[in-house]
Structures are given as structure tokens and as C-alpha cells.
Design a protein around this motif. Structure first.
Motif, PDB file in Angstrom:
ATOM      1  N   THR A  88      89.133  45.247  48.700  1.00 36.12           N
ATOM      2  CA  THR A  88      88.269  46.408  48.815  1.00 36.12           C
ATOM      3  C   THR A  88      88.967  47.621  48.194  1.00 36.12           C
ATOM      4  OG1 THR A  88      89.154  46.634  51.053  1.00 36.12           O
ATOM      5  CG2 THR A  88      86.992  45.621  50.833  1.00 36.12           C
ATOM      6  N   LEU A  89      88.272  48.760  48.174  1.00 38.70           N
ATOM      7  CA  LEU A  89      88.871  49.959  47.587  1.00 38.70           C
ATOM      8  C   LEU A  89      90.132  50.382  48.322  1.00 38.70           C
ATOM      9  CD1 LEU A  89      85.788  52.244  46.792  1.00 38.70           C
ATOM     10  CD2 LEU A  89      87.147  50.879  45.206  1.00 38.70           C
ATOM     11  N   VAL A  90      90.063  50.358  49.656  1.00 41.01           N
ATOM     12  CA  VAL A  90      91.217  50.689  50.491  1.00 41.01           C
ATOM     13  C   VAL A  90      91.379  49.594  51.527  1.00 41.01           C
ATOM     14  CG1 VAL A  90      90.991  53.172  50.134  1.00 41.01           C
ATOM     15  CG2 VAL A  90      89.808  52.087  52.057  1.00 41.01           C
ATOM     16  N   GLN A  91      92.544  49.568  52.162  1.00 44.56           N
ATOM     17  CA  GLN A  91      92.840  48.489  53.106  1.00 44.56           C
ATOM     18  C   GLN A  91      93.703  49.043  54.232  1.00 44.56           C
ATOM     19  OE1 GLN A  91      94.132  44.627  51.464  1.00 44.56           O
ATOM     20  NE2 GLN A  91      95.878  44.699  52.868  1.00 44.56           N
ATOM     21  N   PHE A  92      93.638  48.383  55.391  1.00 43.06           N
ATOM     22  CA  PHE A  92      94.514  48.734  56.498  1.00 43.06           C
ATOM     23  C   PHE A  92      95.818  47.939  56.394  1.00 43.06           C
ATOM     24  CE2 PHE A  92      90.370  49.882  58.194  1.00 43.06           C
ATOM     25  CZ  PHE A  92      90.635  51.113  58.762  1.00 43.06           C
ATOM     26  N   ASP A  93      96.935  48.604  56.708  1.00 37.02           N
ATOM     27  CA  ASP A  93      98.205  47.894  56.714  1.00 37.02           C
ATOM     28  C   ASP A  93      98.501  47.379  58.115  1.00 37.02           C
ATOM     29  OD1 ASP A  93      99.126  50.049  58.207  1.00 37.02           O
ATOM     30  OD2 ASP A  93     100.432  50.840  56.622  1.00 37.02           O
ATOM     31  N   GLU A  94      99.709  46.856  58.316  1.00 36.21           N
ATOM     32  CA  GLU A  94     100.064  46.260  59.607  1.00 36.21           C
ATOM     33  C   GLU A  94     100.158  47.292  60.719  1.00 36.21           C
ATOM     34  OE1 GLU A  94     103.868  46.929  57.237  1.00 36.21           O
ATOM     35  OE2 GLU A  94     101.824  46.188  56.875  1.00 36.21           O
ATOM     36  N   ASN A  95     100.178  48.582  60.364  1.00 37.76           N
ATOM     37  CA  ASN A  95     100.203  49.658  61.352  1.00 37.76           C
ATOM     38  C   ASN A  95      98.855  50.343  61.492  1.00 37.76           C
ATOM     39  OD1 ASN A  95     103.070  49.416  61.881  1.00 37.76           O
ATOM     40  ND2 ASN A  95     103.394  50.319  59.872  1.00 37.76           N
ATOM     41  N   MET A  96      97.807  49.739  60.947  1.00 39.37           N
ATOM     42  CA  MET A  96      96.445  50.252  61.027  1.00 39.37           C
ATOM     43  C   MET A  96      96.277  51.573  60.279  1.00 39.37           C
ATOM     44  SD  MET A  96      94.370  48.167  62.336  1.00 39.37           S
ATOM     45  CE  MET A  96      92.988  49.258  62.581  1.00 39.37           C
ATOM     46  N   LYS A  97      97.074  51.782  59.245  1.00 41.24           N
ATOM     47  CA  LYS A  97      96.915  52.955  58.390  1.00 41.24           C
ATOM     48  C   LYS A  97      96.217  52.531  57.103  1.00 41.24           C
ATOM     49  CE  LYS A  97     100.939  55.532  60.101  1.00 41.24           C
ATOM     50  NZ  LYS A  97     102.228  56.179  59.740  1.00 41.24           N
ATOM     51  N   LEU A  98      95.328  53.381  56.624  1.00 38.74           N
ATOM     52  CA  LEU A  98      94.639  53.088  55.374  1.00 38.74           C
ATOM     53  C   LEU A  98      95.588  53.269  54.202  1.00 38.74           C
ATOM     54  CD1 LEU A  98      91.205  54.782  56.081  1.00 38.74           C
ATOM     55  CD2 LEU A  98      91.538  52.378  55.496  1.00 38.74           C
ATOM     56  N   VAL A  99      95.624  52.258  53.340  1.00 35.21           N
ATOM     57  CA  VAL A  99      96.507  52.292  52.176  1.00 35.21           C
ATOM     58  C   VAL A  99      95.681  51.970  50.925  1.00 35.21           C
ATOM     59  CG1 VAL A  99      98.571  51.678  53.479  1.00 35.21           C
ATOM     60  CG2 VAL A  99      97.135  49.858  52.523  1.00 35.21           C
ATOM     61  N   PRO A 100      96.151  52.412  49.758  1.00 35.30           N
ATOM     62  CA  PRO A 100      95.409  52.157  48.516  1.00 35.30           C
ATOM     63  C   PRO A 100      95.337  50.673  48.187  1.00 35.30           C
ATOM     64  CG  PRO A 100      97.068  53.877  48.213  1.00 35.30           C
ATOM     65  CD  PRO A 100      97.353  53.224  49.530  1.00 35.30           C
ATOM     66  N   LYS A 101      94.235  50.281  47.597  1.00 35.39           N
ATOM     67  CA  LYS A 101      94.097  48.935  47.062  1.00 35.39           C
ATOM     68  C   LYS A 101      93.506  49.062  45.652  1.00 35.39           C
ATOM     69  CE  LYS A 101      95.422  44.884  48.388  1.00 35.39           C
ATOM     70  NZ  LYS A 101      96.810  44.660  48.831  1.00 35.39           N
ATOM     71  N   ILE A 102      92.223  48.794  45.468  1.00 39.13           N
ATOM     72  CA  ILE A 102      91.634  48.967  44.141  1.00 39.13           C
ATOM     73  C   ILE A 102      91.525  50.461  43.791  1.00 39.13           C
ATOM     74  CG2 ILE A 102      89.543  48.590  42.771  1.00 39.13           C
ATOM     75  CD1 ILE A 102      89.232  45.926  44.111  1.00 39.13           C
ATOM     76  N   ALA A 103      91.310  51.284  44.785  1.00 40.85           N
ATOM     77  CA  ALA A 103      91.392  52.736  44.580  1.00 40.85           C
ATOM     78  C   ALA A 103      92.821  53.170  44.890  1.00 40.85           C
ATOM     79  CB  ALA A 103      90.411  53.463  45.482  1.00 40.85           C
ATOM     80  N   ASP A 104      93.434  53.926  43.988  1.00 40.74           N
ATOM     81  CA  ASP A 104      94.805  54.373  44.268  1.00 40.74           C
ATOM     82  C   ASP A 104      94.869  55.762  44.887  1.00 40.74           C
ATOM     83  OD1 ASP A 104      94.090  55.712  41.959  1.00 40.74           O
ATOM     84  OD2 ASP A 104      95.689  54.891  40.716  1.00 40.74           O
ATOM     85  N   THR A 105      93.787  56.548  44.757  1.00 41.75           N
ATOM     86  CA  THR A 105      93.700  57.837  45.439  1.00 41.75           C
ATOM     87  C   THR A 105      92.264  58.087  45.858  1.00 41.75           C
ATOM     88  OG1 THR A 105      93.291  59.082  43.398  1.00 41.75           O
ATOM     89  CG2 THR A 105      95.593  58.840  44.079  1.00 41.75           C
ATOM     90  N   TRP A 106      92.077  58.984  46.831  1.00 43.29           N
ATOM     91  CA  TRP A 106      90.747  59.378  47.264  1.00 43.29           C
ATOM     92  C   TRP A 106      90.816  60.752  47.912  1.00 43.29           C
ATOM     93  CZ3 TRP A 106      93.464  55.259  49.351  1.00 43.29           C
ATOM     94  CH2 TRP A 106      93.989  55.448  50.631  1.00 43.29           C
ATOM     95  N   ASP A 107      89.681  61.439  47.907  1.00 46.00           N
ATOM     96  CA  ASP A 107      89.582  62.762  48.505  1.00 46.00           C
ATOM     97  C   ASP A 107      88.190  62.945  49.085  1.00 46.00           C
ATOM     98  OD1 ASP A 107      92.132  64.231  47.556  1.00 46.00           O
ATOM     99  OD2 ASP A 107      91.304  63.441  45.675  1.00 46.00           O
ATOM    100  N   ARG A 108      88.117  63.687  50.192  1.00 40.94           N
ATOM    101  CA  ARG A 108      86.820  64.105  50.710  1.00 40.94           C
ATOM    102  C   ARG A 108      86.537  65.495  50.165  1.00 40.94           C
ATOM    103  NH1 ARG A 108      85.099  66.914  55.294  1.00 40.94           N
ATOM    104  NH2 ARG A 108      87.165  66.852  56.253  1.00 40.94           N
ATOM    105  N   ILE A 109      85.501  65.597  49.354  1.00 43.60           N
ATOM    106  CA  ILE A 109      85.161  66.866  48.719  1.00 43.60           C
ATOM    107  C   ILE A 109      84.470  67.790  49.711  1.00 43.60           C
ATOM    108  CG2 ILE A 109      84.006  67.950  46.768  1.00 43.60           C
ATOM    109  CD1 ILE A 109      86.277  65.937  46.077  1.00 43.60           C
ATOM    110  N   ASP A 110      83.514  67.242  50.436  1.00 41.51           N
ATOM    111  CA  ASP A 110      82.857  67.968  51.524  1.00 41.51           C
ATOM    112  C   ASP A 110      82.372  66.933  52.524  1.00 41.51           C
ATOM    113  OD1 ASP A 110      80.259  66.986  50.663  1.00 41.51           O
ATOM    114  OD2 ASP A 110      80.211  68.578  49.166  1.00 41.51           O
ATOM    115  N   GLU A 111      81.551  67.340  53.491  1.00 44.21           N
ATOM    116  CA  GLU A 111      81.154  66.427  54.565  1.00 44.21           C
ATOM    117  C   GLU A 111      80.345  65.232  54.087  1.00 44.21           C
ATOM    118  OE1 GLU A 111      79.178  68.681  57.571  1.00 44.21           O
ATOM    119  OE2 GLU A 111      81.074  69.294  58.522  1.00 44.21           O
ATOM    120  N   LYS A 112      79.752  65.333  52.904  1.00 44.21           N
ATOM    121  CA  LYS A 112      78.916  64.244  52.391  1.00 44.21           C
ATOM    122  C   LYS A 112      79.425  63.655  51.078  1.00 44.21           C
ATOM    123  CE  LYS A 112      74.538  65.975  54.341  1.00 44.21           C
ATOM    124  NZ  LYS A 112      73.138  66.348  54.011  1.00 44.21           N
TER     125      LYS A 112
END
Length: 533
Positions: A88-112
Motif C-alpha cells: 500500500t502507499l503507507v504501512q504500519f511498522d512493528e511499533n504501530m507507526k505509519l512508515v513510507p512504502k509506495i509513497a515516500d512522503t505525504w502531507d495534509r494540506i487541509d481537513e479534506k
């Protein structure tokens, strides 16, 4: 001693143990290229791994296999992520933190609005480049083909330019990142022949499918063009062995090298560290019971409260199946308000009093209560392939009889159709309640009025309003407070019966490296899996 005989003796031994356990309960209270298609068995295909430079192969047992390999259908994406076929684009690691996968960066621009940058250098198993447009088409396909797609990702629009993907949602949607990590959104090449995806999905993982036999096995080989470097392991056979005890015996016999979710009663077979490695961790799985509220007895909250007080969760966890007695839907490993909610303790006398006060009496002396001439006899459905469910169901049957409720048990290989059709009074199973690292997904899908998996017909409009607040609340601590409030409403209504938080494990031969258990059990294998030569 042959495999079948050993299996019979093991099952006999397990049955004897169960008799003692239940007696104690009662006294206490209670194909593409290069693959050999000749039909030769996977074990005989395995190469001599003691010779350096020879191709390496592993046989892995899966406890679940979807209806096919198309990730856009049903829950099949879970198989692809477990087998390291899809990503998937992002994935959870063994500590339940989101880490990059197919997407290497991401940002929330606004609420939508969310922006993802698609990693350069990622290719599909057919060699095609993974672009933002390819990702967009893949996500759109999942939204179109899967009934839970739009409710998981309420997307208003997506735009793709080069490696930049912008997603706009129909409403403020705080859980988007966790939801897009769900394997429903495994990225596939929609320019390929998608009609073949049921057996030959074209994805991006370190392993690619070479053959698939429905309900039996998947054959894979390493993908040399994998963006994070080719795996050391050359090939794998992933076998579907649904019965916990059978998986354990297959591992002990040498038929397989790695097994997921070995039954707790057979873990003792693998304690020799010179031969096996066990990785067991607390899971995010909650074992619980749906109440069918169309049943006239279960529509009475006093009966549900009595059942909730009538079972000994801590004993089940400490003595029978391991793990922890459950309080609510989310385990104590998740920060979703576990410490803020009040669950049910084991109080059989209180359960009896509740039934007495509600007019349920044993008038004929047979030990089962009646009201208006009807005995409280309920049908519990379960999947007996799962050892922990079978053991707990038997203990529940014994303890509920002590408070005057008869529980009849019926087992099926797959509960889905029976749950969806309402063909049950109680249904026992377990679900991973942390699959998106956020409480919203599970509350939306299992507890909201009319939700896809609210198969018991529970409805509380005040609960619905609290769940809806999660959609637009971006403050993490406020989200967790809302989750705690929602859980307490569910518990106050005794709308479900939460039983245990079950541990999960992966057991491998000592020659295998990289077999690691993740809290979210739709991850199992990755490019690091290998075998010593």
C-alpha cells in the motif's frame, strides 16, 4: 510414525486436556514464468539448502486464505500483504507507526486534502513504472469493486501529475492515512489484464505470484526488480492450513518451515531453540461475540447483562488461551481509552439476580430458565478450526448453564454467510481492532447503526453521533476520548460480549531468518525472510 497417525494422537491428547479444563471450569463456578507445473509436491520441490549457491525455498503455512488473489475483492488484500506480494502507499511498522512504502512522503494540506509523493523507482511485477496515475487508477478500482471502499475512503476526487497524487475527501476525514494502509488498497497495475488478478495479481511486493490453487496454496518467486532490493529467498510455497493443530503438526513433521498462529496447546512442541524460533506477541485481536438482537431473549438488555456477568474472561485468558481478559473492543495495547472504560467482571450471583428480577425462572427444575413458557436456549456459531474459539466456547457453555442459560454450539468452516444472513443467536470470532492504528475504522464498521459488519442489528443514535465526531476531529487526544466514550456506551448497552485479547505468534525452523510477528496480522513476510544455507 506417519503424519496422519501423529495428528490423530495429538488431537486425542488435546481432547483429553479439554476434558480436564472443562471439569475444572465446572467445579470452580462453572502461473506465470519459470514455475514447475508438473504437480510435484512443494516439499519434494525444495532444493538442498545445505549447498551454498543453490536456490532457496520455504514452505509457509497460512491460517487464512481469501476467496482469490484480487485485492480489490472482499478481504483478499490481506493475503497479498501477508505473502509480501502487494503493498500500500503507507504501512504500519512493528511499533504501530505509519512508515513510507509506495509513497515516500505525504502531507495534509487541509481537513479534506492530502498530498502523496509516489516513490521514484518502484515498478510493478511486469516492469511497468508506478506513477501517481497508476496509483490513482488502482485506488479507484478498489473503490468501485469493494462494497466497503467508499466508507473506508470517502474520496471526492483524485488528481495525478507525475509522481504527485492529491486526494480530496468528501468530508474532513482524520483517519485517512490509517485507512489507506488497509490492504484493500494494495496497489496493482490496472493496465494489465485485470480479469486474471484473481490468480495472477500484478502488484509491487518483493515476491510475485507464479501459480495459485484456490483454497490450497500460492507459489511465489522473488521479484528481481523490487524497489528496495531483491529478496535473498528465491521461492516460497504458501499453503492454506486452516486448522491450528494441523498447522503445528505440519511444522513438526517438516512439511512446512514457517507457521502463523500455532495453537497455544501445541506451542510446547517447539520450545527447543536449536530447532525452532517462536515469536509470540500481544495482538490487536479481540475475541468477541455478536448478539443477534432479533432474538427475543437477546433483545432484552437484562439477559445480555446477565450473560456479560456470567463468563470468566480472566480465567479464559490465564488458563485456557493466553492473552488477557477483554474489557471492551480495543486491547490495552492500543491508546484508545482502555483505562477509561468499565467492563464486566465475573459475577455469576449478580447474573442470576438480574435474570430473577427480569422474570426468568427455572420452573421445571431442569436447570434452564424460562419466561412465558419459553426456555432460554441460544445457538452459538463458531469456527472450530480456531483452537482458542473452540476452547472458550466450551467454557462459556458450561458457565452459562450455571446461571440457567442453555448454549448450543454449531461450527462452520466460514461464518460469513451465516453472520450476514442473521442465521445465529450468538456468533463467536475474533477481529483485529487496530488495523488502521485508529479507533474510527472499527467503530464505523462494527458498531454504527446499519454498518456493514453490525450483523447483530445493534443501534444507538447517541453512539452514532459520537462516532461521527471522529471523522472531523484531528486532535489525537480528543479522538481517544471520543473512542472511550463510544466504547462505554457499547458496554453499558451490553450490545456485544467482549471475551479475550488473544496473543498471536509465528513459529519457524531455526534455519529461517526474518519470520517476525507484527501486531497487525495482515503483515507476516517481507523481503528479509530467508533461510540459512
Amino acid at each position: 510414525m506417519n503424519f496422519i497417525r501423529r495428528k490423530s494422537l495429538m488431537l486425542m491428547a488435546l481432547s483429553i486436556v479439554m476434558l480436564f479444563v472443562l471439569a475444572a471450569c465446572g467445579s470452580a463456578s462453572q502461473t506465470t514464468d519459470g514455475t514447475d507445473k508438473s504437480g510435484q509436491s512443494a516439499q519434494s520441490e525444495q532444493t538442498d539448502q545445505s549447498q551454498p549457491g543453490k536456490p532457496t525455498h520455504l514452505n509457509v503455512a497460512l491460517f487464512w486464505l481469501g476467496s482469490n488473489l484480487d485485492p480489490a475483492e472482499e478481504w483478499n488484500g490481506w493475503t497479498l500483504t501477508r505473502a509480501a506480494i502487494g503493498e500500500t502507499l503507507v504501512q504500519f511498522d512493528e511499533n504501530m507507526k505509519l512508515v513510507p512504502k509506495i509513497a515516500d512522503t505525504w502531507d495534509r494540506i487541509d481537513e479534506k486534502t492530502w498530498h502523496f509523493h509516489i516513490r521514484d523507482g518502484v515498478t510493478f511485477h511486469n516492469g511497468n513504472k508506478v506513477t501517481a496515475e497508476a496509483v490513482k487508477k488502482s485506488i479507484e478500482r478498489s473503490l468501485e469493486l469493494n462494497e466497503r471502499g467508499q466508507s473506508t475512503l470517502p474520496i471526492a476526487s483524485m488528481t495525478a501529475e507525475g509522481q504527485d497524487l492529491t486526494i480530496k475527501t468528501t468530508e474532513p476525514y482524520a483517519s485517512l492515512l490509517g485507512n489507506i494502509a488497509e490492504p484493500l488498497f494494495v496497489i496493482v497495475d490496472t493496465t494489465a489484464d485485470t480479469s486474471k488478478f484473481s490468480s495472477e495479481p500484478i502488484a509491487t511486493g518483493p515476491f510475485m505470484v507464479t501459480s495459485y490453487t484456490p483454497d490450497q496454496e500460492i507459489q511465489v518467486k522473488k521479484y528481481d526488480g523490487y524497489w528496495d532490493g531483491a529478496a535473498d529467498l528465491d521461492t516460497m510455497t504458501l499453503k492454506y492450513i486452516k486448522d491450528d493443530s494441523t498447522r503445528a503438526l505440519a511444522l513438526q513433521s517438516g512439511e512446512i518451515d514457517v507457521a502463523s498462529n500455532v495453537g497455544r496447546s501445541t506451542l510446547a512442541l517447539f520450545q527447543d531453540k536449536n530447532q525452532y524460533t517462536i515469536d509470540e506477541i500481544p495482538s490487536l485481536r479481540t475475541q468477541f461475540v455478536w448478539f443477534n438482537l432479533k432474538n427475543p431473549f437477546l433483545s432484552d438488555p437484562e439477559v445480555r447483562h446477565a450473560i456479560s456477568y456470567g463468563i470468566d474472561r480472566d480465567m479464559y485468558a490465564n488458563t485456557l488461551v493466553g492473552g488477557q481478559g477483554a474489557k471492551g473492543p480495543f486491547t490495552s495495547a492500543l491508546p484508545f481509552g482502555y483505562d477509561q472504560i468499565n467492563g464486566y467482571s465475573y459475577e455469576p450471583d449478580k447474573a442470576k439476580q438480574l435474570l430473577d428480577d427480569a422474570g426468568y425462572k427455572d420452573t421445571d427444575g431442569d436447570g434452564i430458565r424460562e419466561k412465558d413458557g419459553e426456555r432460554i436456549s441460544l445457538q452459538l456459531i463458531l469456527n472450530t478450526a480456531y483452537e482458542s474459539d473452540s476452547i472458550v466456547a466450551a467454557a462459556m457453555q458450561s458457565q452459562l448453564k450455571e446461571i440457567g442459560i442453555q448454549l448450543e454450539m454449531t461450527s462452520y468452516e466460514d461464518l460469513t454467510d451465516h453472520q450476514k444472513s442473521g442465521n445465529f443467536d450468538l456468533a463467536l470470532t475474533s477481529i483485529n481492532t487496530g488495523i488502521t492504528g485508529d479507533p474510527q475504522y472499527i467503530l464505523d464498521f462494527y458498531f454504527k447503526t446499519g454498518a456493514e459488519w453490525n450483523v447483530g442489528g445493534y443501534s444507538n443514535k447517541k453512539l452514532d453521533a459520537v462516532i461521527n465526531q471522529l471523522h472531523s476531529e484531528f486532535d489525537v487526544e480528543k479522538r481517544y476520548a471520543l473512542a472511550a466514550e463510544a466504547q462505554q456506551m457499547i458496554l453499558d448497552d451490553a450490545a456485544y460480549l467482549f471475551v479475550t485479547y488473544t496473543p498471536i505468534n509465528i513459529v519457524s525452523k531455526s534455519t529461517v531468518q526474518g519470520a517476525t510477528m507484527y501486531p497487525i496480522d495482515f503483515y507476516l513476510l517481507d523481503r528479509k525472510i530467508k533461510v540459512d544455507q
